[in-house]
Design a protein around this motif. Structure first.
Motif, PDB file in Angstrom:
ATOM      1  N   LEU A 137       8.452  -4.841   9.522  1.00  0.00           N
ATOM      2  CA  LEU A 137       7.533  -3.756   9.904  1.00  0.00           C
ATOM      3  C   LEU A 137       7.462  -3.670  11.434  1.00  0.00           C
ATOM      4  CD1 LEU A 137       4.798  -4.559   7.219  1.00  0.00           C
ATOM      5  CD2 LEU A 137       6.267  -2.542   7.243  1.00  0.00           C
ATOM      6  N   GLU A 139       0.426  -2.620   4.222  1.00  0.00           N
ATOM      7  CA  GLU A 139       1.781  -2.105   4.001  1.00  0.00           C
ATOM      8  C   GLU A 139       2.710  -3.236   3.536  1.00  0.00           C
ATOM      9  OE1 GLU A 139       3.030   0.591   7.059  1.00  0.00           O
ATOM     10  OE2 GLU A 139       5.049   0.778   6.202  1.00  0.00           O
ATOM     11  N   ASP A 189       2.249  -3.896  -0.198  1.00  0.00           N
ATOM     12  CA  ASP A 189       2.946  -2.881  -1.003  1.00  0.00           C
ATOM     13  C   ASP A 189       4.455  -3.121  -0.996  1.00  0.00           C
ATOM     14  OD1 ASP A 189       1.665  -0.927  -2.570  1.00  0.00           O
ATOM     15  OD2 ASP A 189       0.839   0.051  -0.798  1.00  0.00           O
ATOM     16  N   PRO A 191       1.094   5.205  -1.427  1.00  0.00           N
ATOM     17  CA  PRO A 191       0.957   3.779  -1.130  1.00  0.00           C
ATOM     18  C   PRO A 191      -0.412   3.469  -0.515  1.00  0.00           C
ATOM     19  CG  PRO A 191       2.503   4.817   0.389  1.00  0.00           C
ATOM     20  CD  PRO A 191       2.149   5.853  -0.630  1.00  0.00           C
ATOM     21  N   HIS A 211      -1.434   1.761   1.978  1.00  0.00           N
ATOM     22  CA  HIS A 211      -1.689   1.823   3.426  1.00  0.00           C
ATOM     23  C   HIS A 211      -1.996   3.248   3.878  1.00  0.00           C
ATOM     24  CE1 HIS A 211       2.711   2.565   3.464  1.00  0.00           C
ATOM     25  NE2 HIS A 211       2.468   3.245   4.555  1.00  0.00           N
ATOM     26  N   GLN A 242      -6.067   4.334   5.123  1.00  0.00           N
ATOM     27  CA  GLN A 242      -5.967   4.554   6.578  1.00  0.00           C
ATOM     28  C   GLN A 242      -7.308   4.644   7.306  1.00  0.00           C
ATOM     29  OE1 GLN A 242      -3.380   7.870   7.142  1.00  0.00           O
ATOM     30  NE2 GLN A 242      -1.758   6.595   7.978  1.00  0.00           N
TER      31      GLN A 242
END
Ligand code: ADP
Ligand code: 5SP
Length: 484
Positions: free
Chosen positions: A41, A68, A71, A118, A120, A124
């Motif tokens: 990431l 993230e 996931d 997803p 993330h 948010q």
């Protein structure tokens, strides 16, 4: 509704990565995936999974990076071909002490997360702080002194919570958040530890903090197993409400979220067991027994053991035991650990662990009298900083030859473990009578875990140090078992 066959999913949300592992009903590992924050990431620009701020004391991680990463780990599990509908139970661990601040209304969003998007993206707007403090942070000296003062001194605080005030401990971090961003604090409806945060993502609701990881906050009464109101009041207002209840570490919290069922094919009967800290998780996973000593060589190095009676001191920590409610665990943490070994590996061993190992094998035990203390950043045990090398004549020197530097680092790190552990009264069985804290086990096993425990030449160093125990006390050879 289908009944899953009895697979188990285990997760670890640690400093540098998320690891996920599925085991079958006979505990055979079926698959294992990793999501490495820096490499997988890169948009979050972390180094070693964290952001070190300009003051060199503040250390944070982006909370959405963790979401993230989880996931992505689940996607990788699906891609590996494992049938997640057969997972009957899941649990996990997280790096200790870090905290997540859920904004007002976030619980509703979490409960209603749609499988089409997803997490993330869904989450948010759900956090009052995007960057959250992690265990490497040492920016809360002011808050620590205030908490100790409010409780009548460092030892009084340790007697209740198991530790004097430590900068990385969550209560002091929360106090700093309240002092620095009062609006964000007010706008927070729940504060999770990294462990209970990860559990919340699987549960689709706020997961409770467990006793063992909760002991790393300077807020919990480790004997009564409840929040200490005087500590809460000294840190921030309305804190009990924001922290929620506490539970034993093996509590079944409930079934997985409908998000997990619909997006990844989990059975709606799959149960989530409370998550705990990574060190308590290692104590449970290694099946540590009274008399054993465990060493974790992850991003941090830790030494921990099973305790029957808590005797909190001004160094080290006593946590509630994750397995047995009447027992405790003692822990000492060293911050300049794997990342310092990596730095020296890159400078003195061409960036290669093989070369690093060769240097260890090429130099004699005791390093010809050369010794070093390598604190790249403010250490936890002891609170010291800087690089200090001494030659065979006890003179301070600026540099060592490469191979000598490698051995000086590792010998220094392992010597520190021994010195500080002995300072707290931990003994391998036989040296001065019985084992840790005068328990009566005939033999001490030393168990190693964490990324660097795969390196036999590093482990050998520990073995060497403990062979000296055997000479002094004439006891059977300590055993070393490796778990990674
Ligand atoms: N062969 C090796 N020799 C020494 N250290 C290693 C080796 N392989 C991995 N490591 C160390 O393991 C560390 C990661 O350990 P790990 O337990 O996965 O960390 P964490 O759980 O904190 O993310 C790395 O930072 C690396 O320095
Ligand atoms: O602060 C502590 C223990 O008190 C650390 O041990 C953290 O729990 C981080 O663990 P790793 O990521 O190094 O395993």
């Amino acid at each position: 509704m289908s009944t899953p066959r009895g697979f188990v999913l285990g997760l670890d949300l640690s400093t540098q990565q998320v690891k996920a592992m599925v085991l079958d009903d006979e505990l055979v590992v079926l698959t294992e995936v990793h999501v490495h924050f820096d490499k997988d990431l890169p948009k979050f620009s972390t180094q070693g999974g964290v952001h070190i701020h300009e003051d060199k004391l503040t250390v944070t991680s982006p909370v959405l990076m963790w979401v993230e990463a989880i996931d992505l780990a689940l996607e990788r599990l699906v891609q590996s071909g494992v049938d997640l509908s057969q997972v009957a139970v899941l649990s996990g661990s997280g790096q200790q002490h870090g905290s997540v601040y859920w904004r007002q209304g976030a619980r509703k969003t979490l409960r209603n997360a749609a499988a089409s998007s997803p997490l993330h993206l869904t989450l948010q707007g759900c956090f009052s702080l995007d960057e959250v403090p992690v265990w490497m942070d040492s920016s809360t000296a002011t808050e620590c002194r205030q908490l100790e003062q409010a409780l009548g001194g460092a030892q009084s605080l340790a007697d209740i919570t198991g530790s004097r005030a430590y900068e990385r401990f969550t209560g002091n971090q929360i106090a700093k958040v309240y002092r620095t961003w009062p609006r964000a604090y007010e706008d927070t409806e729940r504060i999770s530890l990294v462990s209970s945060f990860a559990a919340s993502l699987f549960l689709g609701d706020y997961a409770t903090i467990d006793y063992s990881d909760g002991s790393g906050m300077n807020l919990l009464d480790i004997r009564k197993k409840c929040w200490t109101q005087r500590c809460l009041d000294a840190c921030a207002p309305d804190l009990a409400e924001k922290l929620g209840e506490l539970v034993p570490s093996h509590t079944v919290l409930g079934p997985v979220s409908s998000y997990l069922v619909q997006r990844y094919g989990f059975s709606p009967n799959c149960q989530v067991v409370a998550f705990s800290g990574d060190n308590p998780g290692s104590l449970a996973g290694m099946r540590l027994q009274a008399g054993d000593i465990a060493v974790s060589l992850g991003t941090s190095d830790t030494v921990f053991l099973w305790l029957k009676e808590p005797r909190p001191a001004l160094e080290g920590h006593v946590f509630c035991n994750p397995i047995c409610q009447e027992a405790y665990m003692a822990l000492i943490c060293f911050k300049n650990a794997s990342l310092t070994r990596e730095r020296v590996r890159d400078r003195c061993a061409a960036g290669s662990w093989e070369e690093f190992s060769r240097a260890l094998r090429a130099t004699p035990p005791g390093n010809g009298g050369n010794i070093g203390f390598y604190f790249d950043t403010m250490e936890i045990t002891p609170p010291a900083v800087g690089i200090h090398r001494f030659n065979t004549d006890d003179e301070k020197v600026e540099a060592f030859a490469d191979d000598v530097e490698v051995r000086a680092l590792v010998e220094g790190q392992f010597l520190a473990k021994r010195v500080h552990a002995e300072g707290l009264g931990y003994r391998t069985a036989g040296r001065d009578g019985p084992g840790p804290f005068s328990q009566t086990e005939p033999e001490t096993r030393i168990l190693a875990t964490g990324g660097a425990s795969s390196n036999k030449d590093i482990l050998q160093m520990f073995f060497f140090q403990n062979l000296r125990y055997t000479r002094l006390g004439d006891v059977p050879k300590p055993m070393i078992a490796c778990h990674t």
